[in-house]
Design a protein around this motif. Structure first.
Motif, PDB file in Angstrom:
ATOM      1  N   ASN A 112      59.659  78.812  42.395  1.00 40.08           N
ATOM      2  CA  ASN A 112      58.263  78.837  41.943  1.00 40.08           C
ATOM      3  C   ASN A 112      58.173  78.569  40.447  1.00 40.08           C
ATOM      4  O   ASN A 112      57.318  77.810  39.990  1.00 40.08           O
ATOM      5  N   ALA A 113      59.090  79.163  39.671  1.00 39.84           N
ATOM      6  CA  ALA A 113      59.095  78.943  38.219  1.00 39.84           C
ATOM      7  C   ALA A 113      59.420  77.495  37.872  1.00 39.84           C
ATOM      8  O   ALA A 113      58.799  76.893  36.989  1.00 39.84           O
ATOM      9  N   ASP A 116      57.690  83.251  32.885  1.00 35.26           N
ATOM     10  CA  ASP A 116      58.372  84.549  32.931  1.00 35.26           C
ATOM     11  C   ASP A 116      58.393  85.119  34.344  1.00 35.26           C
ATOM     12  O   ASP A 116      57.361  85.227  34.997  1.00 35.26           O
ATOM     13  N   ASN A 117      59.582  85.530  34.783  1.00 30.90           N
ATOM     14  CA  ASN A 117      59.756  86.038  36.140  1.00 30.90           C
ATOM     15  C   ASN A 117      59.607  87.553  36.250  1.00 30.90           C
ATOM     16  O   ASN A 117      59.615  88.088  37.347  1.00 30.90           O
ATOM     17  N   SER A 118      59.457  88.253  35.137  1.00 33.88           N
ATOM     18  CA  SER A 118      59.311  89.712  35.198  1.00 33.88           C
ATOM     19  C   SER A 118      57.854  90.079  35.472  1.00 33.88           C
ATOM     20  O   SER A 118      56.974  89.223  35.521  1.00 33.88           O
ATOM     21  N   SER A 119      57.615  91.384  35.593  1.00 32.47           N
ATOM     22  CA  SER A 119      56.237  91.857  35.813  1.00 32.47           C
ATOM     23  C   SER A 119      55.484  92.080  34.505  1.00 32.47           C
ATOM     24  O   SER A 119      54.323  92.480  34.516  1.00 32.47           O
ATOM     25  N   ALA A 120      56.148  91.795  33.360  1.00 29.16           N
ATOM     26  CA  ALA A 120      55.602  92.184  32.056  1.00 29.16           C
ATOM     27  C   ALA A 120      54.227  91.598  31.760  1.00 29.16           C
ATOM     28  O   ALA A 120      53.376  92.262  31.170  1.00 29.16           O
ATOM     29  N   ALA A 146      53.000  83.562  33.854  1.00 39.29           N
ATOM     30  CA  ALA A 146      53.708  84.567  34.644  1.00 39.29           C
ATOM     31  C   ALA A 146      54.010  84.041  36.044  1.00 39.29           C
ATOM     32  O   ALA A 146      53.170  83.406  36.678  1.00 39.29           O
ATOM     33  N   ASN A 147      55.222  84.314  36.483  1.00 41.38           N
ATOM     34  CA  ASN A 147      55.642  84.060  37.863  1.00 41.38           C
ATOM     35  C   ASN A 147      55.308  85.314  38.673  1.00 41.38           C
ATOM     36  O   ASN A 147      55.697  86.417  38.277  1.00 41.38           O
ATOM     37  N   PRO A 148      54.598  85.209  39.785  1.00 35.84           N
ATOM     38  CA  PRO A 148      54.233  86.417  40.534  1.00 35.84           C
ATOM     39  C   PRO A 148      55.438  87.105  41.172  1.00 35.84           C
ATOM     40  O   PRO A 148      56.551  86.587  41.210  1.00 35.84           O
ATOM     41  N   ASN A 149      55.173  88.280  41.709  1.00 29.63           N
ATOM     42  CA  ASN A 149      56.152  89.022  42.483  1.00 29.63           C
ATOM     43  C   ASN A 149      56.577  88.191  43.705  1.00 29.63           C
ATOM     44  O   ASN A 149      55.775  87.462  44.283  1.00 29.63           O
ATOM     45  N   CYS A 150      57.841  88.333  44.102  1.00 28.27           N
ATOM     46  CA  CYS A 150      58.375  87.522  45.207  1.00 28.27           C
ATOM     47  C   CYS A 150      57.564  87.700  46.492  1.00 28.27           C
ATOM     48  O   CYS A 150      57.248  86.713  47.178  1.00 28.27           O
ATOM     49  N   SER A 151      57.205  88.925  46.819  1.00 26.31           N
ATOM     50  CA  SER A 151      56.473  89.160  48.065  1.00 26.31           C
ATOM     51  C   SER A 151      55.054  88.614  48.000  1.00 26.31           C
ATOM     52  O   SER A 151      54.496  88.180  49.020  1.00 26.31           O
ATOM     53  N   ALA A 193      60.847  77.451  28.512  1.00 28.09           N
ATOM     54  CA  ALA A 193      61.903  78.427  28.760  1.00 28.09           C
ATOM     55  C   ALA A 193      61.593  79.198  30.030  1.00 28.09           C
ATOM     56  O   ALA A 193      60.486  79.726  30.197  1.00 28.09           O
ATOM     57  N   LEU A 194      62.553  79.255  30.921  1.00 27.88           N
ATOM     58  CA  LEU A 194      62.448  80.039  32.152  1.00 27.88           C
ATOM     59  C   LEU A 194      63.104  81.387  31.892  1.00 27.88           C
ATOM     60  O   LEU A 194      64.306  81.466  31.628  1.00 27.88           O
ATOM     61  N   PHE A 195      62.327  82.452  31.959  1.00 27.69           N
ATOM     62  CA  PHE A 195      62.821  83.800  31.670  1.00 27.69           C
ATOM     63  C   PHE A 195      63.059  84.572  32.970  1.00 27.69           C
ATOM     64  O   PHE A 195      62.171  84.652  33.819  1.00 27.69           O
ATOM     65  N   SER A 196      64.243  85.168  33.097  1.00 27.46           N
ATOM     66  CA  SER A 196      64.492  86.150  34.147  1.00 27.46           C
ATOM     67  C   SER A 196      65.484  87.166  33.609  1.00 27.46           C
ATOM     68  O   SER A 196      66.641  87.215  34.020  1.00 27.46           O
ATOM     69  N   ALA A 197      65.026  87.956  32.662  1.00 32.50           N
ATOM     70  CA  ALA A 197      65.918  88.886  31.959  1.00 32.50           C
ATOM     71  C   ALA A 197      65.329  90.285  31.857  1.00 32.50           C
ATOM     72  O   ALA A 197      65.774  91.090  31.038  1.00 32.50           O
TER      73      ALA A 197
END
Length: 328
Positions: free
Chosen positions: A316-317, A93-97, A124-129, A68-72
């Protein structure tokens, strides 16, 4: 392979669908989830129409989902990612959680794909920058050993979601901002995320901590200033690096040219250097203005640009998911 997108109707969620289609990821059953506000709406994916389902505590029990790709958002991820993992799903997961959780791998596939194997159901997917920075820095760290990094970022409004995009659109018409604390049109805001007690913003600390985690060096000396600029899409970064070892500039350039996911654009005689406009809709990271920092020993300056919604988030995800499918 059964795959789901959580937060499918948002800016990153829709880009997930686009990148999955482009990369022809093999999918048997596909599900799209969002909040109750979007439930029942329709999305097209691979020439089929899918009904958006409301995410709830039974979503991963009722449906057999492998990835599952999360961006919520962080709150949604904190609540539902463990439920998904408990039901045999790997969450990206794309959040910072989850980024700084020691039990959760923080992954950029060009840099540390081996960390994917350490997952316990959440990646975890890192921050975009951070993502675009480490794609450029990792091969140099491996060859010369990084001593210190100074980040200065110039981040597009799309990094703040549709609210940021609308603030710039409406600001260009003379309207007041709703997302940002000040007008972004014709302006630069040295303020991304909240301010912390030490005077840094949360975004700046994210870059510091995430870089250390991805490069497996908790003692790396890093400072950052992150700035929101009136650009719709594409983050640009000035990165100053000090190495532990001496380097030959031509050899360093060769190192960057041979690095995965990286494209060198550095012909100043013809005004060729990375631009946010040219990076849009691309999955690669672009690097240029490669030059010695003559104020220190073993120093270098780089200009690094990428599409923050694609490589900085969705691509990236999807690359992580692709690696899982091919290697696990």
């Amino acid at each position: 392979m059964n795959l789901a997108v959580v937060g499918a109707t948002g800016m990153v969620g829709r880009t997930f669908l686009k990148v999955l289609e482009e990369r022809q990821i093999p999918i048997d059953e596909f599900y799209v989830f969002a909040s109750s506000r979007s439930a029942g709406s329709k999305l097209r994916f691979n020439d089929k129409e899918y009904t958006v389902l409301e995410l709830n505590e039974n979503s991963f029990k009722e449906h057999k989902i492998d990835i599952a790709l999360f961006s919520a958002g962080g709150g949604t991820s904190l609540k539902y990612a463990p439920i998904a993992a408990k039901n045999g799903c790997i969450v990206i997961d794309n959040s910072s959680a989850w980024r700084m959780d020691p039990e959760v791998p923080l992954v950029v596939p060009e840099v540390n794909p081996q960390d994917i194997r350490k997952n316990k159901g959440i990646i975890a997917n890192p921050n975009c920058s951070t993502i675009q920075a480490v794609v450029a820095l990792a091969p140099l760290h491996k060859k010369y050993g990084i001593k210190r990094i100074v980040y200065t970022t110039f981040q597009a409004v799309s990094g703040a979601g549709m609210g940021g995009w609308t603030d710039l659109e409406e600001g260009l018409k003379g309207h007041e901002p709703k997302k940002f604390p000040h007008k972004i049109a014709g302006n630069c805001l040295p303020h991304i995320d909240i301010f912390l007690d030490n005077g840094y913003t949360k975004e700046e600390i994210k870059m510091v901590e995430e870089t250390r985690k991805i490069l497996h060096n908790s003692n790396l000396r890093i400072t950052a200033t992150t700035v929101r600029v009136p650009v719709f899409n594409g983050h640009s970064e000035s990165i100053n690096v000090e190495f532990n070892k001496e380097f030959d500039l031509n050899e360093l350039r060769d190192c960057l040219e041979n690095a995965p996911g990286l494209i060198v654009q550095d012909d100043i005689g013809n005004n060729v250097y990375p631009l946010a406009l040219n990076a849009t809709d691309k999955d690669e990271v672009f690097v240029g203005r490669i030059r010695r920092d003559e104020s220190v020993e073993n120093g270098i300056n780089l200009w690094v640009v990428a599409d923050n919604i694609r490589k900085g988030a969705a691509t990236n995800a999807v690359q992580i998911a692709q690696w899982i499918i091919e290697n696990m």
